[in-house]
Scaffold this active site. Structure first.
Site, PDB file in Angstrom:
ATOM      1  N   GLU A 216       0.883  -1.177   0.000  1.00 11.86           N
ATOM      2  CA  GLU A 216       0.000   0.000   0.000  1.00 11.86           C
ATOM      3  C   GLU A 216       0.911   1.215   0.000  1.00 11.86           C
ATOM      4  OE1 GLU A 216      -3.382   0.200   0.059  1.00 11.86           O
ATOM      5  OE2 GLU A 216      -3.771  -1.948   0.060  1.00 11.86           O
ATOM      6  N   CYS A 250      -2.157   9.515   2.577  1.00 12.91           N
ATOM      7  CA  CYS A 250      -1.699   8.917   1.318  1.00 12.91           C
ATOM      8  C   CYS A 250      -2.625   9.247   0.154  1.00 12.91           C
ATOM      9  CB  CYS A 250      -1.562   7.410   1.469  1.00 12.91           C
ATOM     10  SG  CYS A 250      -3.081   6.645   2.043  1.00 12.91           S
TER      11      CYS A 250
HETATM   12  P1  NAD Z   1       7.506   5.143   7.645  1.00  4.31           P
HETATM   13  O1  NAD Z   1       8.779   5.918   7.623  1.00  4.31           O
HETATM   14  O2  NAD Z   1       6.756   5.037   8.923  1.00  4.31           O
HETATM   15  O3  NAD Z   1       7.845   3.700   7.071  1.00  4.31           O
HETATM   16  C1  NAD Z   1       6.861   2.711   6.985  1.00  4.31           C
HETATM   17  C2  NAD Z   1       7.340   1.464   7.698  1.00  4.31           C
HETATM   18  O4  NAD Z   1       8.509   0.960   7.046  1.00  4.31           O
HETATM   19  C3  NAD Z   1       7.699   1.680   9.160  1.00  4.31           C
HETATM   20  O5  NAD Z   1       7.099   0.661   9.944  1.00  4.31           O
HETATM   21  C4  NAD Z   1       9.206   1.617   9.172  1.00  4.31           C
HETATM   22  O6  NAD Z   1       9.715   1.093  10.384  1.00  4.31           O
HETATM   23  C5  NAD Z   1       9.525   0.681   8.026  1.00  4.31           C
HETATM   24  N1  NAD Z   1      10.839   0.946   7.441  1.00  4.31           N
HETATM   25  C6  NAD Z   1      11.414   2.162   7.252  1.00  4.31           C
HETATM   26  N2  NAD Z   1      12.636   1.999   6.676  1.00  4.31           N
HETATM   27  C7  NAD Z   1      12.831   0.674   6.497  1.00  4.31           C
HETATM   28  C8  NAD Z   1      13.888  -0.121   5.941  1.00  4.31           C
HETATM   29  N3  NAD Z   1      14.994   0.426   5.457  1.00  4.31           N
HETATM   30  N4  NAD Z   1      13.716  -1.464   5.927  1.00  4.31           N
HETATM   31  C9  NAD Z   1      12.595  -2.026   6.410  1.00  4.31           C
HETATM   32  N5  NAD Z   1      11.565  -1.323   6.946  1.00  4.31           N
HETATM   33  C10 NAD Z   1      11.681   0.000   7.001  1.00  4.31           C
HETATM   34  O7  NAD Z   1       6.480   5.702   6.622  1.00  4.31           O
HETATM   35  P2  NAD Z   1       6.730   6.424   5.261  1.00  4.31           P
HETATM   36  O8  NAD Z   1       7.358   5.502   4.268  1.00  4.31           O
HETATM   37  O9  NAD Z   1       7.318   7.780   5.497  1.00  4.31           O
HETATM   38  O10 NAD Z   1       5.184   6.638   4.883  1.00  4.31           O
HETATM   39  C11 NAD Z   1       4.806   7.605   4.012  1.00  4.31           C
HETATM   40  C12 NAD Z   1       4.466   6.998   2.666  1.00  4.31           C
HETATM   41  O11 NAD Z   1       3.485   6.006   2.854  1.00  4.31           O
HETATM   42  C13 NAD Z   1       3.885   7.977   1.680  1.00  4.31           C
HETATM   43  O12 NAD Z   1       4.418   7.712   0.416  1.00  4.31           O
HETATM   44  C14 NAD Z   1       2.412   7.650   1.706  1.00  4.31           C
HETATM   45  O13 NAD Z   1       1.728   8.006   0.526  1.00  4.31           O
HETATM   46  C15 NAD Z   1       2.434   6.187   1.932  1.00  4.31           C
HETATM   47  N6  NAD Z   1       1.208   5.751   2.552  1.00  4.31           N
HETATM   48  C16 NAD Z   1       0.413   4.910   1.861  1.00  4.31           C
HETATM   49  C17 NAD Z   1      -0.794   4.506   2.412  1.00  4.31           C
HETATM   50  C18 NAD Z   1      -1.724   3.582   1.711  1.00  4.31           C
HETATM   51  O14 NAD Z   1      -2.672   3.159   2.339  1.00  4.31           O
HETATM   52  N7  NAD Z   1      -1.497   3.251   0.453  1.00  4.31           N
HETATM   53  C19 NAD Z   1      -1.146   4.968   3.671  1.00  4.31           C
HETATM   54  C20 NAD Z   1      -0.288   5.810   4.341  1.00  4.31           C
HETATM   55  C21 NAD Z   1       0.898   6.189   3.785  1.00  4.31           C
END
Ligand code: NAD
Length: 462
Positions: A216, A250
């Site tokens: 997602e 998102c």
């Molecule tokens: P985040 O930084 O919280 O990362 C998401 C998860 O990935 C966390 O649990 C984190 O611990 C893990 N993570 C981070 N780096 C990692 C690595 N190197 N290896 C393994 N795991 C790792 O969140 P984010 O990525 O900043 O979220 C924002 C993005 O998420 C935006 O692009 C947004 O559009 C998208 N998003 C999508 C949805 C959806 O439902 N499609 C919902 C919310 C956010």
């Protein structure tokens, strides 16, 4: 498990969840309903603590937190609970002549132990809604909340196990080291919500075990405003969608493409709407959230610089406040038009007509959502037919998420797979095709050696 326990505790924790799954305890409808009831009790009894944690993490206004986090999941859960028995029922399918006599059916079976990795922007909803789906489908689950929303993460680790089968549902707190250790384990499904960069890491790790994934992800969700749109309503709904959770959604409208003939009228209304929502000084509004951390605040301030600021454009790093900002005359090459904004900045771009808007959208990766504002039904269809996106809404923003029977998920760079309502149950179930044959009838004509007559009959049968 808290981060202090370290990544070394993870293999034993996953093995224990697997042992619970293998015991068969998670399969019956009764267990699934009990878990769903446990989740519902968790919301009910802990509402105050949950809202406080969300406020500490994101300054979430309580009505936003209630609507988009608690009640959102509660509604999805109620829908799933009501229909689960029906969804679990085996689905009979017709037999072709060659397989008769007999009976056949599709069974929905749990996958096993699933890993759910959540982001920080809706830290409650984006962990709980996949969990509801995973439990409804009879799985054990390991949950990894985002370390960025640390108050909500700690709350999950401390309280959630008290309401659920604590061997089947495990919470692992932590950041990259813990998630990396989790991804080294074999799961039966990985459900990841977050950005595409980490999405690729997740998919690569899952490939080692041939584990299927749901991703997602995000992207730049456009809003197309046609000249036939009701501009007052469009301005209100776009501003609502954009500045909800300070743009950290998102499916927030990322940017607006508006017919140049109504461009000025729309931006005028957008600016007036922001003032009517949040007053002359949005910093004092109790209905406006904050940016999650200093790094994101700096990233967002760095996106300002090109285009004319019509309102906002200011921020305070110490309090992580960033004013609701509307930009016009932004060149398509500006950084704010290239990366997903994920904050309260709305660029408005004038286009000559709908075809120009479609060309703009189609020159970029498929977004997670697409919004079209048009009174003209033919234009609405032209936009839907002429583009692809995870989901779409005509004349509103983001509300498609609230319809439990609509699949929610991305396409192309915005992700793969979907959930909510029945779609989540399907994502976390294996569809097993089962054929049952009686032994009473077993015509020798089916087996070698094949006489000429047998071949002739079989050619008609097969
Ligand atoms: P985040 O930084 O919280 O990362 C998401 C998860 O990935 C966390 O649990 C984190 O611990 C893990 N993570 C981070 N780096 C990692 C690595 N190197 N290896 C393994 N795991 C790792 O969140 P984010 O990525 O900043 O979220 C924002 C993005 O998420 C935006 O692009 C947004 O559009 C998208 N998003 C999508 C949805 C959806 O439902 N499609 C919902 C919310 C956010």
């Amino acid at each position: 498990m808290s981060a202090a326990d370290g990544a070394s505790a993870i293999p034993a924790l996953v093995a224990s969840a697997r042992a619970r799954f293998r015991s068969g305890a998670t399969r019956p409808l009764r267990w699934r309903l009990d878990q769903l009831d446990g989740v519902a009790r968790f919301f009910g009894e802990r509402e105050r603590e949950i809202l406080e944690a969300l406020h500490e993490d994101l300054g979430k206004p309580s009505i936003e937190a209630y609507g988009a986090e608690l009640s959102f999941v509660a509604n999805d859960l109620a829908h799933v609970r009501k229909h689960l028995g029906g969804w679990m029922r085996a689905e009979k399918v017709r037999l072709p002549l060659v397989a008769r006599p007999g009976s056949s059916e599709v069974r929905r079976e749990p996958l096993g132990v699933v890993l759910i990795i959540a982001p920080w922007n809706y830290p409650f909803q984006l962990l709980m809604a996949p969990l509801v789906a995973a439990l409804a489908a009879g799985n054990a689950a390991v949950l990894k909340p985002s370390e960025v929303s640390r108050h909500t993460s700690a709350l999950f680790a401390r309280l959630l196990p008290r309401y659920l089968d604590a061997q089947a549902v495990r919470v692992v707190e932590g950041g990259v080291p813990e998630t990396t250790a989790l991804l080294a384990e074999r799961f039966d499904h990985v459900f990841y919500t977050g950005g595409g960069r980490v999405g690729r890491i997740v998919m690569r790790a899952a490939a080692e075990h041939l584990t299927p994934v749901t991703l997602e992800l995000g992207g730049k969700s456009p809003c197309i405003v046609h000249r036939s749109a009701d501009l007052d309503v469009a301005a209100r709904r776009i501003a609502w969608g954009k500045f909800f959770n300070a743009g950290q959604t998102c499916v927030a409208p990322d940017y607006v493409l508006v017919d140049e003939r109504v461009h000025d009228a729309l931006v005028h209304r957008l600016v007036a709407t922001v003032r009517s929502f949040y007053g002359d000084d949005p910093e004092t509004s109790p209905d406006y959230a904050r940016i999650v951390n200093v790094q994101h605040h700096r990233r967002l301030m760095g996106l300002l610089g090109e285009g004319q600021v019509l309102c906002g454009g200011t921020g305070d790093e110490a309090t992580r406040y960033l004013a609701p900002t509307i930009l016009r005359d932004v060149p398509p090459s500006a950084p704010v038009m290239e990366e997903e904004i994920f904050g309260p900045i709305l660029p408005v771009v004038a286009v000559s007509d709908v075809n120009a808007a479609l060309r703009f959208v189609n020159a970029r990766p498929h977004p997670l959502a697409l919004y079209v504002f048009a009174g003209d039904a033919a234009v609405q269809e032209q936009v839907l037919e002429g583009t692809s996106s995870g989901g779409a809404v005509v004349n509103h923003c983001m509300l498609h998420l609230a319809v439990p029977d609509l699949p929610f998920g991305g396409v192309g760079e915005s992700g793969m797979g979907s959930y909510h309502g029945r779609w989540g149950f399907e994502t976390f179930s294996h569809r097993r095709g089962v054929l049952k044959k009686p032994t009473r009838i077993d015509p020798p004509i089916m087996y070698p050696p094949f006489s000429r007559l047998a071949k002739a009959v079989l050619r008609r049968l097969l």
